[in-house]
Design an enzyme around this catalytic site. Structure first.
Site, PDB file in Angstrom:
ATOM      1  N   PHE A  35      33.385  19.615  -2.789  1.00 10.91           N
ATOM      2  CA  PHE A  35      32.100  19.377  -2.639  1.00 10.91           C
ATOM      3  C   PHE A  35      31.643  20.761  -1.999  1.00 10.91           C
ATOM      4  O   PHE A  35      31.973  20.929  -1.081  1.00 10.91           O
ATOM      5  CB  PHE A  35      31.650  18.154  -1.824  1.00 10.91           C
ATOM      6  CG  PHE A  35      32.213  16.813  -2.341  1.00 10.91           C
ATOM      7  CD1 PHE A  35      33.304  16.348  -2.402  1.00 10.91           C
ATOM      8  CD2 PHE A  35      30.943  15.830  -2.718  1.00 10.91           C
ATOM      9  CE1 PHE A  35      33.689  15.430  -2.871  1.00 10.91           C
ATOM     10  CE2 PHE A  35      31.399  14.772  -3.254  1.00 10.91           C
ATOM     11  CZ  PHE A  35      32.864  14.225  -3.508  1.00 10.91           C
ATOM     12  N   GLY A  38      24.242  22.304  -0.872  1.00  7.61           N
ATOM     13  CA  GLY A  38      23.409  23.299  -0.263  1.00  7.61           C
ATOM     14  C   GLY A  38      24.232  24.617  -0.022  1.00  7.61           C
ATOM     15  O   GLY A  38      24.549  25.044  -1.066  1.00  7.61           O
ATOM     16  N   LYS A  39      24.150  25.234   1.296  1.00  7.24           N
ATOM     17  CA  LYS A  39      24.661  26.408   1.264  1.00  7.24           C
ATOM     18  C   LYS A  39      26.109  26.723   1.120  1.00  7.24           C
ATOM     19  O   LYS A  39      26.626  27.812   1.234  1.00  7.24           O
ATOM     20  CB  LYS A  39      23.971  27.093   2.940  1.00  7.24           C
ATOM     21  CG  LYS A  39      22.726  27.370   2.980  1.00  7.24           C
ATOM     22  CD  LYS A  39      22.370  28.039   4.077  1.00  7.24           C
ATOM     23  CE  LYS A  39      20.883  28.361   4.285  1.00  7.24           C
ATOM     24  NZ  LYS A  39      20.486  28.875   5.575  1.00  7.24           N
ATOM     25  N   VAL A 126      35.543  22.331   0.970  1.00 10.69           N
ATOM     26  CA  VAL A 126      35.461  23.620   0.337  1.00 10.69           C
ATOM     27  C   VAL A 126      35.399  25.023   1.138  1.00 10.69           C
ATOM     28  O   VAL A 126      35.778  26.042   0.709  1.00 10.69           O
ATOM     29  CB  VAL A 126      34.104  23.785  -0.469  1.00 10.69           C
ATOM     30  CG1 VAL A 126      32.858  23.707   0.465  1.00 10.69           C
ATOM     31  CG2 VAL A 126      33.767  24.676  -1.467  1.00 10.69           C
ATOM     32  N   ASP A 127      35.201  24.813   2.502  1.00 15.18           N
ATOM     33  CA  ASP A 127      35.170  25.810   3.577  1.00 15.18           C
ATOM     34  C   ASP A 127      36.785  26.266   3.929  1.00 15.18           C
ATOM     35  O   ASP A 127      37.136  26.310   5.105  1.00 15.18           O
ATOM     36  CB  ASP A 127      34.448  25.425   4.587  1.00 15.18           C
ATOM     37  CG  ASP A 127      34.577  24.262   5.255  1.00 15.18           C
ATOM     38  OD1 ASP A 127      35.011  23.493   4.598  1.00 15.18           O
ATOM     39  OD2 ASP A 127      34.522  24.148   6.543  1.00 15.18           O
ATOM     40  N   HIS A 147      45.914  17.722  11.794  1.00 14.20           N
ATOM     41  CA  HIS A 147      44.869  18.717  11.717  1.00 14.20           C
ATOM     42  C   HIS A 147      45.371  19.566  12.795  1.00 14.20           C
ATOM     43  O   HIS A 147      46.077  19.399  13.896  1.00 14.20           O
ATOM     44  CB  HIS A 147      44.116  17.510  12.601  1.00 14.20           C
ATOM     45  CG  HIS A 147      42.554  18.397  12.720  1.00 14.20           C
ATOM     46  ND1 HIS A 147      42.385  19.429  13.496  1.00 14.20           N
ATOM     47  CD2 HIS A 147      41.138  17.954  12.162  1.00 14.20           C
ATOM     48  CE1 HIS A 147      41.122  19.747  13.685  1.00 14.20           C
ATOM     49  NE2 HIS A 147      40.538  19.076  12.587  1.00 14.20           N
ATOM     50  N   GLU A 217      36.327  10.959   8.730  1.00 14.72           N
ATOM     51  CA  GLU A 217      37.522  11.623   9.293  1.00 14.72           C
ATOM     52  C   GLU A 217      38.177  10.382  10.176  1.00 14.72           C
ATOM     53  O   GLU A 217      39.274  10.390  10.246  1.00 14.72           O
ATOM     54  CB  GLU A 217      37.389  12.804   9.812  1.00 14.72           C
ATOM     55  CG  GLU A 217      38.819  13.319  10.350  1.00 14.72           C
ATOM     56  CD  GLU A 217      38.587  14.846  11.183  1.00 14.72           C
ATOM     57  OE1 GLU A 217      38.942  15.683  10.506  1.00 14.72           O
ATOM     58  OE2 GLU A 217      38.183  14.743  12.190  1.00 14.72           O
ATOM     59  N   ASP A 240      43.706  26.543  10.896  1.00 15.58           N
ATOM     60  CA  ASP A 240      42.300  27.134  11.259  1.00 15.58           C
ATOM     61  C   ASP A 240      42.557  28.540  12.094  1.00 15.58           C
ATOM     62  O   ASP A 240      43.271  28.596  12.877  1.00 15.58           O
ATOM     63  CB  ASP A 240      41.854  26.297  12.548  1.00 15.58           C
ATOM     64  CG  ASP A 240      40.540  26.577  12.800  1.00 15.58           C
ATOM     65  OD1 ASP A 240      39.944  27.824  12.582  1.00 15.58           O
ATOM     66  OD2 ASP A 240      39.561  25.801  12.931  1.00 15.58           O
TER      67      ASP A 240
END
Ligand SMILES: CC(=O)N[C@H]1[C@@H](OP(=O)(O)OP(=O)(O)OC[C@H]2O[C@@H](n3ccc(=O)[nH]c3=O)[C@H](O)[C@@H]2O)O[C@H](CO)[C@H](O)[C@@H]1O
Ligand SMILES: [Mn+2]
Length: 268
Positions: A35, A38-39, A126-127, A147, A217, A240
């Site tokens: 997805f 927006g930005k 997507v990020d 995670h 989540e 991350d």
């Protein structure tokens, strides 16, 4: 292994040649939902380009890209057997809503389009960006990922939903792992049951005017508590970069990109 004997996939725990022999014979198609509302369209180029280099290379992959800005979808050259379908989607003025609405959109997509089209599905944020091999070793009936931030911490520290009023509630003394919402995978019918169940629980919460601490989540974590994943991906698949690279991380396969939440999200 998990206590229920599901493998936890780390570098060095599998033989890719053997695994590829199994899945290549089955001639599978892997659907990917992503997805970009927006930005968040700005993350698409890196996501797609790096996926083409590292994600399920050698397999048939069909990306289903939900966006409100089809004109801003970058042109990325896809490898053989790989295709992308853009699905125009309305956005929302709350990022929480955008994130949790993914459950019902995936539910509908599976029902309407995927039944005879795909065998496996991965639903990804997507990020994120791929840095190394992510292949058939990640396939299974129902797949969750650990995670990065809660790997190795005690269960009381997991950010499960703790209010009994929410359908996502998990009491302090329960829970196996904290799974990230950015990676959900498995066989089509298993993931359909997951997203449908979470969507229904989200609907109940909405009717009761309560939103779980980490939206879908939280509901995902509740689902996995009672419907154990058959395969668990190590944080190699959901890293991350802000966490550096501890010695147990032999490889970072996919990582969340640094983003300025205040700048990319429609609301704080
Ligand atoms: C690493 C990880 O496990 N991340 C989870 C975490 O925060 P995150 O900070 O990763 O959430 P996020 O801002 O990346 O939003 C999740 C996803 O929703 C989409 N999006 C969001 C906002 C927007 O304006 N446009 C848009 O397209 C996009 O695909 C994004 O990747 O918690 C979220 C729910 O609270 C989701 O469960 C995320 O998967
Ligand atoms: Mn994200």
């Amino acid at each position: 292994m998990t206590p229920w004997l599901a493998p936890i996939v780390w570098e060095g725990t599998y033989d890719l040649t053997v695994i590829d022999n199994i899945y290549k014979q089955q001639n599978i198609t892997v659907a990917v939902t992503v997805f970009a509302l927006g930005k968040y369209v700005r993350f698409l180029k890196d996501f797609l380009e790096s996926a083409e280099q590292h994600f399920m290379v050698g397999y048939r992959v069909h990306y289903y890209l939900f966006t409100d800005r089809p004109d801003e979808v970058p042109t990325v050259t896809l490898g053989e057997g790989r295709q992308l379908t853009v699905i125009k989607t309305a956005t929302s003025n709350r990022w929480q809503e955008i994130s949790l609405r993914r459950m019902e959109m995936i539910e509908k997509l599976i029902e309407k389009e995927l039944t005879d089209e795909a065998d496996y599905i991965f639903c990804l944020d997507v990020d994120s960006k791929f840095y190394a091999h992510w292949g058939a070793e990640s396939l299974g009936d129902l797949v969750g990922a650990l995670h990065a931030w809660y790997f190795g911490t005690s269960r009381e520290q997991f950010t499960y939903e703790r209010r009994p009023e929410s359908q996502a509630f998990i009491p302090l003394q329960e829970g196996d792992y904290y799974y990230g919402g950015a990676v959900i995978g498995g066989r089509l019918e298993k993931v359909h049951k997951l997203v449908k169940t979470c969507r229904m629980q989200l609907d109940v919460d909405r009717a009761n005017h309560i939103e779980a601490a980490w939206q879908e989540e939280s509901h995902l974590n509740k689902y996995f508590l009672y419907n154990k994943p058959s395969k668990v991906l190590s944080p190699e698949y959901l890293w991350d970069d802000k966490k550096g690279k501890p010695s147990y991380m032999k490889v970072v396969r996919s990582s969340q990109v640094l983003k300025n939440n205040a700048e990319v999200r429609p609301n704080p």
